[in-house]
Design an enzyme around this catalytic site. Structure first.
Site: not given
Ligand code: 1CP
Length: 343
Positions: A21, A25, A34, A71, A147
């Site tokens: 990540r 943010r 964004r 994502d 999910y």
């Molecule tokens: O730098 C990076 O890693 C950006 C690319 C990236 C990746 C590899 C994002 C952007 N998401 C992910 C993978 C991801 N998404 C995972 C696996 C890694 C982990 O465990 O953290 C998971 C579980 C998700 C699902 C997801 N997407 C969640 C989690 C929800 C939960 O159940 O807890 C959330 C909040 C997101 C949104 C998201 N994805 C990525 C970002 C930067 C964000 C935040 C969105 C925003 O508000 O801008």
């Protein structure tokens, strides 16, 4: 590329580092892009802006690898489940899969609807410096299934685990559909230009050992076998979060991937002892240590003392960056790891 060499256990001038990540943010530059895109999903669907945020942590932190900005949930989205990211609530699907009839909702060929991902990859690979790797990724079938079954994130995974024990064939069906889709999705990412692949099984730790091997890990192995058959030189990283209690199982199973991601709750010392000969290890700084410079530096030292400054290790966090972590400390983290592991 130092990162790719490290995945293959070759000698490198220092231990490479990137952060899960790392685009997100905590960076004001990310929040600005964004806002320009409208919302998170619109950002994912916009290759020019996704490329820009993929490159931000390379410019700002100087990580050794960039990870594609997208994502894991774009796969269930394009399988027809309808996805929204609600402010401060996380992802919510419009439809979820709870019984045999719901299976019909799932569309095939989702990977053909993901040109916005492949376009982001080719744009980014063209702009990224030649010595930095671009990592493509997907969610593991089990994590994506949670999910799709829960309809959103979960702390207990009740519906998913109820399905596992009361209607395992339905869960197998969902996992098979996902596995078929993910093989072709990752293959398309490789064709578009990624240098390595990471499979995130963030909710592996929701399952007991036997259930995880059967309903989680076996499907990841099937995907890795498929990729390696054609693309044997593309490193594959697998991150099964929360499996520290049964690491020995992974030492004895046949598997075709290169790097094992270690989460912050797992002892790096045990991981090295049990898995260090079989896999390059990636990890595992507790992300919250980044709140404090002293806590961060002692965490770095502990990991480097265990892993040594030789091949076989890629430095990373033990889970993702949090939205309010200080950027200045993250910048220092990358510098410190590079200084402390210089050969
Ligand atoms: O730098 C990076 O890693 C950006 C690319 C990236 C990746 C590899 C994002 C952007 N998401 C992910 C993978 C991801 N998404 C995972 C696996 C890694 C982990 O465990 O953290 C998971 C579980 C998700 C699902 C997801 N997407 C969640 C989690 C929800 C939960 O159940 O807890 C959330 C909040 C997101 C949104 C998201 N994805 C990525 C970002 C930067 C964000 C935040 C969105 C925003 O508000 O801008």
């Amino acid at each position: 590329m130092i990162f790719i060499d490290a995945c293959k256990r070759k000698d490198t001038p220092y231990t490479p580092i990137w952060l899960m990540r790392q685009a997100g943010r905590y960076l004001s530059e990310y929040r600005e892009v964004r806002a320009k895109a409208g919302n998170f999903l619109d950002l994912c669907k916009n290759p020019a802006l996704s490329c820009e945020v993929t490159l931000q942590p390379i410019d700002i932190l100087d990580c050794d690898a960039a990870i594609l900005f997208s994502d894991i949930l774009v796969i269930p989205l394009e399988m027809g489940l309808g996805l929204n990211f609600l402010k401060n609530e996380g992802p919510k699907f419009e439809t979820c899969i709870r019984n045999n009839n719901d299976l019909g909702i799932l569309q095939t060929n989702a990977y053909k609807k993901l040109d916005y991902v492949y376009d982001t990859i080719s744009l980014t690979r063209a702009k990224l410096s030649k010595d930095k790797a671009l990592i493509g990724f997907c969610g593991a079938p089990w994590t994506l299934a949670t999910y799709m079954i829960e309809g959103q994130g979960s702390k207990t995974y009740t519906h998913s685990k109820k399905m596992l024990y009361t209607n395992p064939n339905l869960l197998r069906n969902i996992l098979e559909k996902l596995t078929n889709e993910l093989k072709l999705y990752l293959e398309s990412q490789i064709k578009a230009g990624v240098d390595a692949i990471m499979i995130f099984d963030s909710w592996a730790g929701a399952l007991e050992e036997k259930a995880y091997i059967e309903f989680g890990f076996n499907y990841i192995n099937e995907i890795a076998d498929y990729i390696k058959k054609t693309y044997s030189n593309i490193p594959i990283i697998v991150f099964p979060k929360g499996v520290g209690g049964f690491l020995d199982r992974f030492a004895n199973l046949n598997s075709n991937f290169d790097v094992f991601g270690i989460d912050w709750g797992t002892s790096m010392k045990n991981a090295k002892h049990i898995l260090g000969d079989k896999f390059v290890l990636q990890g595992n700084l507790e992300p919250c240590r980044i709140y404090d410079m002293e806590a961060m530096e002692s965490g770095i030292d502990d990991i480097i003392n265990i892993m040594g400054n030789t091949s076989g290790h890629i430095f990373n966090l033990g889970h993702g960056m949090l939205p309010d972590l200080p950027v200045s400390n993250a910048i220092r983290l990358v510098q410190l790891v590079r200084e402390k592991t210089k050969r």
